[in-house]
Design an enzyme around this catalytic site. Structure first.
Site, PDB file in Angstrom:
ATOM      1  N   CYS A   1       0.814  -1.215   0.000  1.00 28.20           N
ATOM      2  CA  CYS A   1       0.000   0.000   0.000  1.00 28.20           C
ATOM      3  C   CYS A   1       0.850   1.269   0.000  1.00 28.20           C
ATOM      4  O   CYS A   1       0.466   2.276  -0.601  1.00 28.20           O
ATOM      5  CB  CYS A   1      -0.973   0.012   1.173  1.00 28.20           C
TER       6      CYS A   1
ATOM      7  N   HIS B   1      -1.923   1.385   7.277  1.00 27.41           N
ATOM      8  CA  HIS B   1      -2.389   1.238   5.894  1.00 27.41           C
ATOM      9  C   HIS B   1      -2.431   2.605   5.217  1.00 27.41           C
ATOM     10  O   HIS B   1      -3.050   3.547   5.719  1.00 27.41           O
ATOM     11  CB  HIS B   1      -3.770   0.590   5.857  1.00 27.41           C
TER      12      HIS B   1
END
Length: 787
Positions: free
Chosen positions: A435, A702
């Site tokens: 990510c 994230h």
């Protein structure tokens, strides 16, 4: 290990090595990382008795500032730190530091000294010709020291250069006889004498090992004789083992690890295990096997016809363990009757680096390669979308040719961006902790061309393979089709790992700045994005700017403009020139992670007052400023924010007040054309502003990103490379791009009202932008034309 924090003084910096892993905020530093602290910072921390248990240090790998327990720090002198820094593997670096023998020999080495060097896993004699750095000056306070060695005797023509590196000559020798390498790949003469007894048994052991990789062998399982091929031969302690691939029926390759004493080498031809092999190159054998298989039809049995080179596959090993990888080679190997696949695995579960019987069929990292029957490979289901799924998407198998697009495509803007990028299975597909890279790439290339020079310009250090992957497999498909498959990003991650900078880029969690510094500086070698100067010190270069500042009580809900100005003022920094791209990391602090609960995005960043030797405006009368006062910065009687500079008249009036008489303004450099002012009045000072084009945000490790795709405040889109998932453990991630016009509502709110907004009550994804911002990206379209 006993703590040792007695520093070695070298130009005002103390250097250390981490002896244990260390976590700090979202970052994780392996043991073996190097760091330093400035002398005055060290003395301030340890002035008290007893001294503090924690020390604030700066990591040499990514220049991030972290607080570390002193018990896991070991002090090293500057020269030792430079030698250790040349070793890219943190584990190997720490081992070399703890063993010390070779490191101490490196510290005592001199040009002209004879050594043995490791080249392609072999050792050759040579002579040291150069000791020092071969990196150009950067923002880093310390550059790695390497050895320049002239290879001799059987080592001739095994080198990489003639003593030059990147066009700079460090010593002279014959072409392909020079090589630059870290001390860990050198055996110094003194070391050779002392360790001769240790090395000979290893050589002797290699000579008497009866089985080699590729040999046909036999062994017994429950009193039943089995046959197979030795896939690896290795030693654990004093015992040797053979990793065998049995010749058994079935569609999976099963590996057995057997003690050497229990394995017998087979005569391939007499035992009839394999057909005769008549050609060194295997051409005749391949033709014969293809003809036989074509007649019998056995070759196609159990083989998926869609598999080809670069296909992503899954393989089931022994005990049902499943591994994934990419097919790098297809064909027939000597002494094998099946069509084989050379696969580069995602993890270190292989047995080779692409070599079979002394010949390389493909190249990959050690223990990442494996040769298996093609029928044992099945398409990786994580990257397949079944026709029956309810995703309402096109079949992405049809886009397999996307990575081979030879053209370039402009960035997407306005309605075109919405049409191509919006939706599910759009953007860059995430896979295995990617990510940080997905969000960074989407931000930098989807809707702006400010760094498109990375895709085309042949920089001095440019790795063209990485540049081609970035352009043809990621940016072009993103701009043309609005989608990039996970395997394309994995291809880039593999290349970054292959460069030897970090062994964990294919699977570990990283931060965007670590990726950007690596690809911009060490791989592509592009010019630094920022040139900074602090006081009278020499210029410093960097690619990302980290905001450092103390907690400001008067900054409750700051905007980016305020944070940058506070940081520049506290560090006495100025921009030497207008950057084309300004990447800014938000302030972080220890376990609290975020210093501010909300940060307001400044859609425009005014850098006029941050520029060195640039005309500036008096904050009172708007005339050309000639004086700057850092003490007046926090005085809001002049203006609610911004640096404080004055013309001569206003400066005298301001500092005549008794509260400001102790201030010491500094004179500004005024360009010649602004000095020649007529008496007709004040002169307008041009403002230099940069526009915000993307924001990276992080929540619970994230990363996602916000990208501005048009001129209006409502023109924002939100990208998450792992927004949803199809299937379970063997499924795949679904990247999603959504429009988020609700952001404009909060951008237009007065500061007092925005401060009262509860994050949980904010519409849509606006909370992520205001509360989770990690990195802001600004561009100067004017300067992008020249850089």
């Amino acid at each position: 290990m006993t703590m040792s924090l007695l520093p070695s003084v070298g130009d005002g910096n103390y250097y250390f090595i981490l002896t244990e892993d260390c976590a700090y905020g979202s970052k994780y530093f392996q043991a073996g990382n190097m760091c330093y602290c400035i002398e005055r910072s060290y003395l301030r921390n340890f002035a008290d008795i007893p001294p503090t248990r924690f020390l604030r240090v700066i990591m040499l790998d990514d220049s991030s500032t972290v607080t570390v327990n002193v018990e896991i720090l070991q002090s090293v002198c500057e020269e030792m730190a430079a030698f250790l820094l040349s070793i890219s593997s943190h584990n190997e670096r720490l081992n070399c530091f703890q063993e010390r023998l070779n490191l101490e020999a490196a510290l005592q080495a001199v040009p002209g000294q004879r050594v043995m060097v490791e080249v392609d896993r072999q050792h050759f004699p040579g002579v040291i010709r150069y000791i020092g750095s071969i990196q150009k000056s950067t923002l880093n306070v310390l550059t790695p020291f390497v050895f320049g060695v002239e290879l001799q005797d059987e080592g001739e023509n095994r080198g990489r250069s003639d003593g030059s590196y990147l066009g700079i000559e460090y010593f002279k020798c014959k072409p392909n006889c020079g090589i630059f390498l870290p001390f860990s790949r050198i055996q110094f003469i003194s070391t050779l004498d002392n360790d001769l007894g240790k090395q000979k048994p290893k050589v002797d052991a290699e000579e008497v090992v009866p089985v080699k990789v590729g040999d046909a062998v036999s062994f017994y399982v429950n009193d039943v004789r089995r046959k197979g091929i030795a896939m690896a031969v290795y030693r654990e302690g004093t015992q040797w083992f053979v990793k065998v691939c049995p010749e058994e029926e079935g569609t999976t390759d099963i590996f057995r690890e057997i003690p050497m004493d229990s394995v017998m080498k087979e005569d391939l031809h007499s035992q009839g295990l394999f057909p005769p092999f008549e050609s060194d190159t295997g051409v005749e054998h391949s033709k014969q096997m293809k003809q036989q298989m074509g007649e019998s039809g056995d070759e196609c049995e159990g083989v998926n016809p869609s598999l080809e080179v670069n296909s992503m596959v899954q393989i089931t090993l022994d005990k049902g363990n499943q591994v994934s990888g990419i097919i790098r080679w297809l064909g027939y190997l000597p002494h094998t009757k099946h069509k084989m696949a050379g696969v580069e695995l995602d993890e270190d579960k292989g047995v080779t680096a692409g070599e079979w019987l002394g010949k390389y069929y493909f190249h990959c990292a050690p223990k990442r390669g494996i040769f298996v029957k093609l029928q044992s490979c099945q398409p990786d289901v994580r990257f397949q979308c079944s026709h029956g799924c309810d995703l309402s998407l096109v079949e992405y198998r049809e886009q397999d040719d996307v990575p081979h697009i030879p053209l370039s495509f402009p960035p997407l803007r306005n309605e075109e961006a919405v049409h191509i990028l919006r939706g599910r299975m759009k953007g860059i597909q995430g896979h295995c902790n990617s990510c940080y890279m997905d969000a960074a790439l989407f931000s930098l290339f989807s809707c702006t061309s400010v760094l498109d020079s990375m895709l085309f310009t042949p920089f001095p250090l440019c790795d063209r393979n990485v540049q081609n992957i970035l352009r043809d497999e990621i940016v072009n498909p993103l701009r043309k089709n609005g989608f990039v498959m996970a395997r394309s990003v994995m291809h880039l991650r593999e290349q970054l790992t292959e460069k030897g900078q970090c062994s964990s880029f294919t699977n570990a969690e990283k931060d965007p700045e670590e990726f950007l510094n690596l690809i911009m500086h060490q791989v592509l070698g592009i010019e630094p994005l920022l040139r900074l100067q602090s006081g009278a010190q020499k210029e410093q270069d960097c690619y990302c700017y980290q905001i450092f500042m103390d907690k400001q009580e008067d900054l409750v809900v700051p905007d980016v403009q305020q944070l940058v100005e506070h940081s520049f003022l506290s560090s006495d920094l100025k921009l030497v020139e207008i950057p084309s791209c300004f990447i800014i990391q938000m302030p972080r602090f220890g376990k609290e992670y975020k210093m501010f609960s909300k940060i307001i995005p400044s859609l425009e960043l005014d850098i006029t007052d941050l520029l060195l030797d640039s005309p500036r405006e008096c904050c009172i009368c708007s005339d050309v400023a000639t004086w700057e006062c850092s003490k007046c910065f926090k005085d809001k009687i002049f203006s609610p924010m911004g640096l404080k500079q004055f013309c001569s008249t206003c400066s005298k009036q301001v500092h005549s007040h008794y509260r400001r008489k102790t201030h010491k303004p500094t004179r500004l450099h005024v360009p010649e054309e602004f000095r020649r002012r007529s008496s007709r009045g004040s002169q307008d000072v041009p403002r230099e502003k940069m526009e915000l084009f993307a924001v990276l945000c992080i929540e619970t490790s994230h990363y996602v990103s916000f990208v501005k795709y048009g001129p209006e405040n409502e023109h924002w889109m939100f990208f998450d490379s792992m927004a949803d998932r199809h299937g379970g453990e063997n499924g795949f991630n679904i990247p999603t791009v959504t429009l988020c016009p609700e952001v404009a509502k909060y951008l237009d709110l007065p500061l007092a009202m925005l401060a009262l907004e509860q994050p949980r009550d904010m519409d849509g994804v606006a909370k992520r932008l205001f509360c989770d911002a990690y990195m802001y990206m600004y561009q100067s379209k004017k300067m992008a034309l020249y850089k």
